[in-house]
Design a protein around this motif. Sequence first.
Motif, PDB file in Angstrom:
ATOM      1  N   MET A   1       0.838  -1.178   0.000  1.00 23.50           N
ATOM      2  CA  MET A   1       0.000   0.000   0.000  1.00 23.50           C
ATOM      3  C   MET A   1       0.879   1.236   0.000  1.00 23.50           C
ATOM      4  O   MET A   1       1.935   1.246   0.600  1.00 23.50           O
ATOM      5  N   THR A   2       0.393   2.270  -0.640  1.00 24.33           N
ATOM      6  CA  THR A   2       1.130   3.510  -0.719  1.00 24.33           C
ATOM      7  C   THR A   2       0.652   4.463   0.357  1.00 24.33           C
ATOM      8  O   THR A   2      -0.549   4.576   0.612  1.00 24.33           O
ATOM      9  N   MET A  19      -8.150  -0.222  -1.901  1.00 28.30           N
ATOM     10  CA  MET A  19      -8.821  -1.487  -1.638  1.00 28.30           C
ATOM     11  C   MET A  19     -10.326  -1.326  -1.850  1.00 28.30           C
ATOM     12  O   MET A  19     -10.907  -0.333  -1.417  1.00 28.30           O
ATOM     13  N   LEU A  20     -10.928  -2.302  -2.512  1.00 26.57           N
ATOM     14  CA  LEU A  20     -12.362  -2.295  -2.790  1.00 26.57           C
ATOM     15  C   LEU A  20     -13.022  -3.463  -2.077  1.00 26.57           C
ATOM     16  O   LEU A  20     -12.498  -4.575  -2.077  1.00 26.57           O
ATOM     17  N   PRO A  52      -8.534 -12.010  -2.910  1.00 30.81           N
ATOM     18  CA  PRO A  52      -8.870 -10.979  -1.917  1.00 30.81           C
ATOM     19  C   PRO A  52      -7.913 -11.001  -0.726  1.00 30.81           C
ATOM     20  O   PRO A  52      -7.194 -11.974  -0.507  1.00 30.81           O
ATOM     21  N   VAL A  53      -7.959  -9.935   0.011  1.00 31.74           N
ATOM     22  CA  VAL A  53      -7.251  -9.830   1.283  1.00 31.74           C
ATOM     23  C   VAL A  53      -8.334  -9.759   2.353  1.00 31.74           C
ATOM     24  O   VAL A  53      -9.305  -9.017   2.209  1.00 31.74           O
ATOM     25  N   VAL A  63      -7.526  -5.379  -4.425  1.00 30.92           N
ATOM     26  CA  VAL A  63      -6.733  -4.249  -4.903  1.00 30.92           C
ATOM     27  C   VAL A  63      -7.366  -3.744  -6.201  1.00 30.92           C
ATOM     28  O   VAL A  63      -7.542  -4.508  -7.150  1.00 30.92           O
ATOM     29  N   GLU A  64      -7.705  -2.466  -6.224  1.00 35.98           N
ATOM     30  CA  GLU A  64      -8.412  -1.885  -7.366  1.00 35.98           C
ATOM     31  C   GLU A  64      -7.640  -2.095  -8.678  1.00 35.98           C
ATOM     32  O   GLU A  64      -8.230  -2.438  -9.698  1.00 35.98           O
ATOM     33  N   ARG A  65      -6.326  -1.917  -8.655  1.00 36.92           N
ATOM     34  CA  ARG A  65      -5.507  -2.086  -9.858  1.00 36.92           C
ATOM     35  C   ARG A  65      -5.646  -3.501 -10.416  1.00 36.92           C
ATOM     36  O   ARG A  65      -5.761  -3.696 -11.626  1.00 36.92           O
ATOM     37  N   GLU A  66      -5.672  -4.516  -9.539  1.00 37.29           N
ATOM     38  CA  GLU A  66      -5.798  -5.906  -9.988  1.00 37.29           C
ATOM     39  C   GLU A  66      -7.167  -6.161 -10.608  1.00 37.29           C
ATOM     40  O   GLU A  66      -7.281  -6.889 -11.594  1.00 37.29           O
ATOM     41  N   ILE A  67      -8.201  -5.551 -10.043  1.00 36.57           N
ATOM     42  CA  ILE A  67      -9.551  -5.696 -10.602  1.00 36.57           C
ATOM     43  C   ILE A  67      -9.622  -5.028 -11.968  1.00 36.57           C
ATOM     44  O   ILE A  67     -10.199  -5.571 -12.922  1.00 36.57           O
TER      45      ILE A  67
END
Length: 78
Positions: A1-2, A19-20, A52-53, A63-67
């Motif tokens: 996470m940033t 995160m979503l 998911p986490v 993670v939004e980027r992965e989705i």
Amino acid sequence: MTLIDTKEDDMTELNDDRMLSARAVLERFNPQPTLRTLDRWLADPRIGFPRPVRMGNGRRYFVEREISDFSARGCPAD
């Protein structure tokens, strides 16, 4: 996470790591799949749905980027 940073250049990276919730993920697809469909996607390794986490509350977050990457590859037919 940033970590949150006030520089403009860092804001894009921050949004990529957002995160979503599972429901927020489902709302990104049209037509909107059900939670059961999400469970099937996660159970089938051929689909390659992002993992998911689990947070402290036991809920699944993605993670939004992965989705976004998964969606760009093409969503499987249910």
